[in-house]
Every structure is written in C-alpha cells, then in structure tokens.
Design a protein around this motif. Sequence first.
Motif, PDB file in Angstrom:
ATOM      1  N   ARG A 347      43.480  41.210  42.507  1.00  0.00           N
ATOM      2  CA  ARG A 347      43.640  39.811  42.091  1.00  0.00           C
ATOM      3  C   ARG A 347      43.092  38.877  43.163  1.00  0.00           C
ATOM      4  O   ARG A 347      42.429  37.869  42.851  1.00  0.00           O
ATOM      5  CB  ARG A 347      45.113  39.493  41.828  1.00  0.00           C
ATOM      6  CG  ARG A 347      45.324  38.073  41.287  1.00  0.00           C
ATOM      7  CD  ARG A 347      46.784  37.676  41.185  1.00  0.00           C
ATOM      8  NE  ARG A 347      47.517  38.597  40.332  1.00  0.00           N
ATOM      9  CZ  ARG A 347      48.476  39.393  40.761  1.00  0.00           C
ATOM     10  NH1 ARG A 347      48.805  39.403  42.049  1.00  0.00           N
ATOM     11  NH2 ARG A 347      49.098  40.186  39.948  1.00  0.00           N
ATOM     12  N   MET A 348      43.345  39.186  44.434  1.00  0.00           N
ATOM     13  CA  MET A 348      42.842  38.342  45.523  1.00  0.00           C
ATOM     14  C   MET A 348      41.319  38.288  45.520  1.00  0.00           C
ATOM     15  O   MET A 348      40.722  37.240  45.771  1.00  0.00           O
ATOM     16  CB  MET A 348      43.360  38.871  46.868  1.00  0.00           C
ATOM     17  CG  MET A 348      44.835  38.609  47.089  1.00  0.00           C
ATOM     18  SD  MET A 348      45.501  39.490  48.542  1.00  0.00           S
ATOM     19  CE  MET A 348      44.599  38.700  49.862  1.00  0.00           C
ATOM     20  N   ILE A 349      40.686  39.423  45.208  1.00  0.00           N
ATOM     21  CA  ILE A 349      39.218  39.439  45.143  1.00  0.00           C
ATOM     22  C   ILE A 349      38.734  38.612  43.959  1.00  0.00           C
ATOM     23  O   ILE A 349      37.823  37.788  44.083  1.00  0.00           O
ATOM     24  CB  ILE A 349      38.707  40.896  45.031  1.00  0.00           C
ATOM     25  CG1 ILE A 349      39.007  41.658  46.322  1.00  0.00           C
ATOM     26  CG2 ILE A 349      37.200  40.913  44.742  1.00  0.00           C
ATOM     27  CD1 ILE A 349      38.748  43.155  46.224  1.00  0.00           C
ATOM     28  N   ASP A 350      39.375  38.782  42.792  1.00  0.00           N
ATOM     29  CA  ASP A 350      38.965  38.047  41.591  1.00  0.00           C
ATOM     30  C   ASP A 350      39.101  36.538  41.777  1.00  0.00           C
ATOM     31  O   ASP A 350      38.287  35.757  41.264  1.00  0.00           O
ATOM     32  CB  ASP A 350      39.809  38.480  40.382  1.00  0.00           C
ATOM     33  CG  ASP A 350      39.462  39.882  39.898  1.00  0.00           C
ATOM     34  OD1 ASP A 350      38.359  40.356  40.250  1.00  0.00           O
ATOM     35  OD2 ASP A 350      40.284  40.497  39.204  1.00  0.00           O
ATOM     36  N   GLN A 351      40.130  36.135  42.507  1.00  0.00           N
ATOM     37  CA  GLN A 351      40.405  34.704  42.663  1.00  0.00           C
ATOM     38  C   GLN A 351      39.747  34.100  43.901  1.00  0.00           C
ATOM     39  O   GLN A 351      39.879  32.909  44.146  1.00  0.00           O
ATOM     40  CB  GLN A 351      41.921  34.479  42.718  1.00  0.00           C
ATOM     41  CG  GLN A 351      42.630  34.839  41.423  1.00  0.00           C
ATOM     42  CD  GLN A 351      44.141  34.667  41.507  1.00  0.00           C
ATOM     43  OE1 GLN A 351      44.721  34.701  42.604  1.00  0.00           O
ATOM     44  NE2 GLN A 351      44.794  34.498  40.371  1.00  0.00           N
ATOM     45  N   SER A 352      39.040  34.917  44.680  1.00  0.00           N
ATOM     46  CA  SER A 352      38.415  34.399  45.901  1.00  0.00           C
ATOM     47  C   SER A 352      37.288  33.437  45.551  1.00  0.00           C
ATOM     48  O   SER A 352      36.699  33.494  44.465  1.00  0.00           O
ATOM     49  CB  SER A 352      37.875  35.540  46.762  1.00  0.00           C
ATOM     50  OG  SER A 352      36.664  36.033  46.227  1.00  0.00           O
ATOM     51  N   GLU A 353      36.992  32.541  46.486  1.00  0.00           N
ATOM     52  CA  GLU A 353      35.935  31.555  46.277  1.00  0.00           C
ATOM     53  C   GLU A 353      34.592  32.054  46.800  1.00  0.00           C
ATOM     54  O   GLU A 353      33.618  31.310  46.844  1.00  0.00           O
ATOM     55  CB  GLU A 353      36.311  30.240  46.971  1.00  0.00           C
ATOM     56  CG  GLU A 353      37.561  29.600  46.377  1.00  0.00           C
ATOM     57  CD  GLU A 353      37.952  28.317  47.102  1.00  0.00           C
ATOM     58  OE1 GLU A 353      37.243  27.947  48.063  1.00  0.00           O
ATOM     59  OE2 GLU A 353      38.951  27.696  46.699  1.00  0.00           O
ATOM     60  N   PRO A 481      43.982  44.540  37.109  1.00  0.00           N
ATOM     61  CA  PRO A 481      44.912  43.443  36.848  1.00  0.00           C
ATOM     62  C   PRO A 481      44.216  42.298  36.126  1.00  0.00           C
ATOM     63  O   PRO A 481      43.036  42.032  36.343  1.00  0.00           O
ATOM     64  CB  PRO A 481      45.360  43.024  38.259  1.00  0.00           C
ATOM     65  CG  PRO A 481      44.240  43.447  39.149  1.00  0.00           C
ATOM     66  CD  PRO A 481      43.674  44.688  38.547  1.00  0.00           C
ATOM     67  N   ASP A 482      44.953  41.643  35.290  1.00  0.00           N
ATOM     68  CA  ASP A 482      44.468  40.424  34.634  1.00  0.00           C
ATOM     69  C   ASP A 482      44.956  39.249  35.478  1.00  0.00           C
ATOM     70  O   ASP A 482      46.143  38.920  35.463  1.00  0.00           O
ATOM     71  CB  ASP A 482      45.028  40.340  33.214  1.00  0.00           C
ATOM     72  CG  ASP A 482      44.495  39.129  32.444  1.00  0.00           C
ATOM     73  OD1 ASP A 482      43.877  38.247  33.086  1.00  0.00           O
ATOM     74  OD2 ASP A 482      44.712  39.059  31.223  1.00  0.00           O
ATOM     75  N   HIS A 483      44.047  38.611  36.250  1.00  0.00           N
ATOM     76  CA  HIS A 483      44.490  37.580  37.171  1.00  0.00           C
ATOM     77  C   HIS A 483      44.939  36.312  36.461  1.00  0.00           C
ATOM     78  O   HIS A 483      45.484  35.404  37.081  1.00  0.00           O
ATOM     79  CB  HIS A 483      43.394  37.260  38.202  1.00  0.00           C
ATOM     80  CG  HIS A 483      42.133  36.705  37.618  1.00  0.00           C
ATOM     81  ND1 HIS A 483      41.068  37.510  37.303  1.00  0.00           N
ATOM     82  CD2 HIS A 483      41.779  35.438  37.314  1.00  0.00           C
ATOM     83  CE1 HIS A 483      40.085  36.762  36.821  1.00  0.00           C
ATOM     84  NE2 HIS A 483      40.499  35.510  36.808  1.00  0.00           N
ATOM     85  N   GLU A 484      44.747  36.245  35.147  1.00  0.00           N
ATOM     86  CA  GLU A 484      45.235  35.079  34.395  1.00  0.00           C
ATOM     87  C   GLU A 484      46.644  35.312  33.873  1.00  0.00           C
ATOM     88  O   GLU A 484      47.324  34.379  33.464  1.00  0.00           O
ATOM     89  CB  GLU A 484      44.283  34.771  33.239  1.00  0.00           C
ATOM     90  CG  GLU A 484      42.901  34.314  33.712  1.00  0.00           C
ATOM     91  CD  GLU A 484      41.969  34.019  32.554  1.00  0.00           C
ATOM     92  OE1 GLU A 484      42.399  34.184  31.391  1.00  0.00           O
ATOM     93  OE2 GLU A 484      40.819  33.636  32.813  1.00  0.00           O
ATOM     94  N   ALA A 485      47.084  36.561  33.834  1.00  0.00           N
ATOM     95  CA  ALA A 485      48.443  36.899  33.392  1.00  0.00           C
ATOM     96  C   ALA A 485      49.083  37.718  34.502  1.00  0.00           C
ATOM     97  O   ALA A 485      48.782  38.895  34.660  1.00  0.00           O
ATOM     98  CB  ALA A 485      48.408  37.674  32.088  1.00  0.00           C
TER      99      ALA A 485
END
Length: 601
Positions: A347-353, A481-485
Amino acid sequence: MNSPADGRALQLLNSVFGHPAFRGAQADIVQHVAGGGDALVLMPTGGGKSLCYQLPALLREGTALVVSPLIALMQDQVAALKQLGLRAAFLNSTLDGREVNACERVLRNGELDLLYVAPERLMMPRMLECLAESRLALFAIDEAHCVSQWGHDFRPEYLQLSVLHERFPAVPRIALTATADPQTREEIIRRLSLDEARVFISSFDRPNIRYTIVDKQDARAQLLRFIREEHDGEAGIVYCLSRKKVDETAAWLKSHGVNALPYHAGMDAAARAEHQDRFQREEGIVIVATIAFGMGIDKPDVRFVAHLDLPKSIEGYYQETGRAGRDGLPADAWMAYGLGDVVQQRRMIDQSEGSEDYRRVSVAKLDALLGLCETAGCRRVRLLAYFGEAGEPCGNCDNCLEPPQVWDATEAARKALSCIYRTGQRFGAMHLIDVLRGRSTERIVGRDHHRLGVFGVGADLDDAAWRNVFRQLAALGYVCPDHEAYGALKLTEASRAVLKGEQRVEMRHVVAGKGRRPKMRSVAAAGATAADSALLERLKVWRMAQAREQGVPAYVIFHDRTLAEIAAAQPADIDALSALSGIGAKKLERYGPALLELVRG
C-alpha cells in the motif's frame, strides 16, 4: 604487498591499531589508495572498512577528509582515533564559531591526520576554500550508498560530492559502503564520477549473524520471549515502522523488565541525543527505533537486531541487521513477519508520490525481500544471491537448523482466491477466513456470505494455517492489497492461472510452537574457565570506569574481543600483552600497567 611502503603499512597496522595482519582485501585496498588510486569498497559491517582509509591517511602526506553522514558516528570515531594517538578532529554543528576557526587553522597548518565532516558542511564555499588552502591526503566518502536514489538511506546532499573530483582532481577518493546491489554500485560510480576507480567487493557474508524470521502472531510477546531466552541483559536494537509503535513497544518492554529506550525523529532532540548516548555508553540497553537510528552507530557489541515490521528491501534489511555483531562475536537477526506487513508495504508503494519507475523498482525490491522471508532454503544463501554472491547452506539460520516442510497448497490457494472473488474483492483476511471456515457471524450473515458456494469449504484448515496461506499468496504475487479499501485483498492477473488449475502452488508449512533452537555461545564464553570469566568481569568494570572518566563509549577503550583475549591469555608482562589483538603502542603505554595489575589481581 612488496614495496617499502607496503611494509610501512603493516608496521602501522600493528603498532597503531594493534592488529598483526590484514583481513581479506584490506592490504590491496590500502596499497591502491596510498598509491593515489580511486576506489569503491564494498565490505560488510564489521569487516574493517575504516582501516581502508585510515591507514592510507597515515601513509600519505596531508590530511584525509572523511565525509560522514551523522554527528554521533564522527564523534565516536574521532574519540577512538585519539585513543590510538592519532591527530583527528570533526567539523559539525555541535561546534561553536571559535572551535570551528581553531579546527580550520590546524587543518591549514597540516596538523591533522584525519578530519571528519558532514556533506552539507563540506559543500559550503568557506569549507571548499579552506580545503583549497590545505594539503589533502585523500577523500573518504563513507556510507556511499546514500548517493543512490533507489537506496534505503538516500541523502540528497551526497549528490553534490562529485564536486570533489572537479575541484581536487589530484586527490584520491575512496567510497565505502556495506550495502549495494549491482544497480546501486553503478549509481555510486556515476554520481561520484568514480569511472576510473578500482572496485573491491568483499564477501557480503556475516557468518557470525544468525538469521531468523518467525510467523507473526503476537509480535511483542514473541520479541520478549526471544530477548529473555537468548539475550537477557545484552544490547540490542528493535526496529518498528512508526513512531507510535516505537513509543508503545519501548514502554511495554520496559514494563516487562527490559532496559528499553525509544528513538525516532519525532522526539525532542535532547531526549533523542540522550537515549543514543546511553545506548552507546552503557551496557545492556535495548533501543527501540525507526530506521532513523543506526547508520551512525559504531557500537561493536550489539548482540541482536530485531524487526517488528518488514523493511522495504533486502538492502535495508541487510544494512539494519548488520549493526549486530560488528565485533565478530555471535549475534542474532530476528524478525516477526505476517500478512499485514505485506499489505502495508504494498500500500505504501501504491500511494507513494514517486515516479512509475520508482514504484516499479520498489515493488521489485519488496518482492526480493518477500522471497527471502518465504524461502524454505537457507536464508544466507538467498541473501548472498541477491548481492550476486554464491553461497553454501550455512547451518546457522532458522531454516538450516529446523528445515520447514513444503506442501502442495494448490487446492487451498484456489479456495482462498475464489473466496476473494466471490465476496467482491472488498474484504481482508480475517473476514475471508471466517467465510472459508463456515462461521455464521453477524457480519457474514448480514452480507449473505453464508449463502456463497465457498462458505465452509476451508473447515479443514485452522485460522493460523489460513493466515499463512493468505500471507504467502500475497508474497507470491497472486493477491495484492486494494489501497482504496483499507485491508481488502484483490486478485492479480497471476491468480488466473491458479484458478483455472494451470498453476501449481507450493507453500512453506509453518508449525506453531517449534522447538527451541540451540542457544548461541559467545566466542568470549567458549571454553572459558571460572577464573577467565571472573577476570573478564573485572576488566569490563575497569573499562567502564575508564570510559566514564574520559566521557567516551566503553568500546572506544577496548572491544569485548580484546578483553576476552586478555582474560583467556592472562599475559604476565608487557611483551605478552602487546601480542594480543587490538592493543597498539599508545594503548599499551596508557593502559598496560593497569591491565597487568588486573590480571595479577
């Protein structure tokens, strides 16, 4: 080494540092750099990197400038060099204007053997002007992996260090790191303009470290049991991902009798400095920290490093675990790892900038680490392979000591993947396990999940087994993981082949309550008599008194290994004492009579 200068290097190694011979590639590196060559040195923590620039500094005319990223590291290394009778100093933010002026003056006058400086200060116009007016022996760039933007300790200020080659082309440079995969090595060479440098790669193996990765169940209780059973009263580092978890874990350990202190960037600077100072100067302190702690720690007697959260990469894991056992004595690298760690890191990777490239590289690095966690083979072989080094099963990691079973998990995997799909890919492992095991909870009935075809099909496995299945499915890349849920798992493209019966899935069989592994015996304790042990304790008490009187960490006076050698050999005179490792001429002169008196006592 055959030239007169080579003989001089060996003589200095013995008379100043108290070592009778070089280790590994040290002799070649010293010869190359002392002769004016550039070098990139990859050597594991505890392998003797510092000698690779400290000896050339003494062999060449002028002052060696050592670029070091952390204040604590500079101060301890300078204190240790002064114990050896060398002219060493540091320039950092702890000095006032008068002290800075005095340091710059002795540098210009050629009255220093080594000067430690932070990269930020080095790039200041005033500092560069001072260097231009000084005689420089060499530049040593420590922790060189900090230059890599893919690395775990990236420091933007390291990118400016290529100016050294531009401004001082005749001064040799040596870049050193304990951690660099092939990609990071290439980046170090490119960014520091080390294209003509000779590359020295030592083995990445740390045979004194025992690697253990356990299934995370009750991580704090597992950690406490590990400390009590294997490292009671010994120094260690516990890494956590968040500041909150650091504070809570340190307080919990303290409430259970462990001398634990927290450390993270959110603490008051004075408290943080005090905790780091206590860890370095006192014995038996356990520091609980984020990864902000450790790179500048030169403490050789850290007996264990524990992770309560998964690091981001094998480089990070190797760098952090490498802070254990720098003295070469037995040490532990212990980690508790579960599905939540995989979900959190992805999730941290998916949400990284970061850019798409950054995320792609981050995923690849995480996958390599998950491969290390899930392997049924030797951990050390897997770890070394990541750095391009072949190895044989070590016999000293958890998988070698208690080989895990591997089972055909294809059917279980299909059930788990089908459950994720049938429930809409919107739920986490706990809910999915309840469905598979056929539990008619209010939450399941309320969503009509008890009417699904997958309800109850997994009653043959218990909760722990299903947690392991979901964790390994995530590690193998079949779910993500679904980073939106928050907490939800969804299928990846790779899961299609498993669901169609085209892909077989093997998993590690994790057995709860495995037997206790053989407890390590320290080199100091092996074969020691009661008299040896009593003498060793007297030596440690004396060392601590000396350290407090001089305001330096105990290991700056003598390492544990040296005290253990004294206790075992019980030298009768100065000549016998001088033959022991770690006792150079200056220390022999300063401490010899007191040590002999303790031996006789």
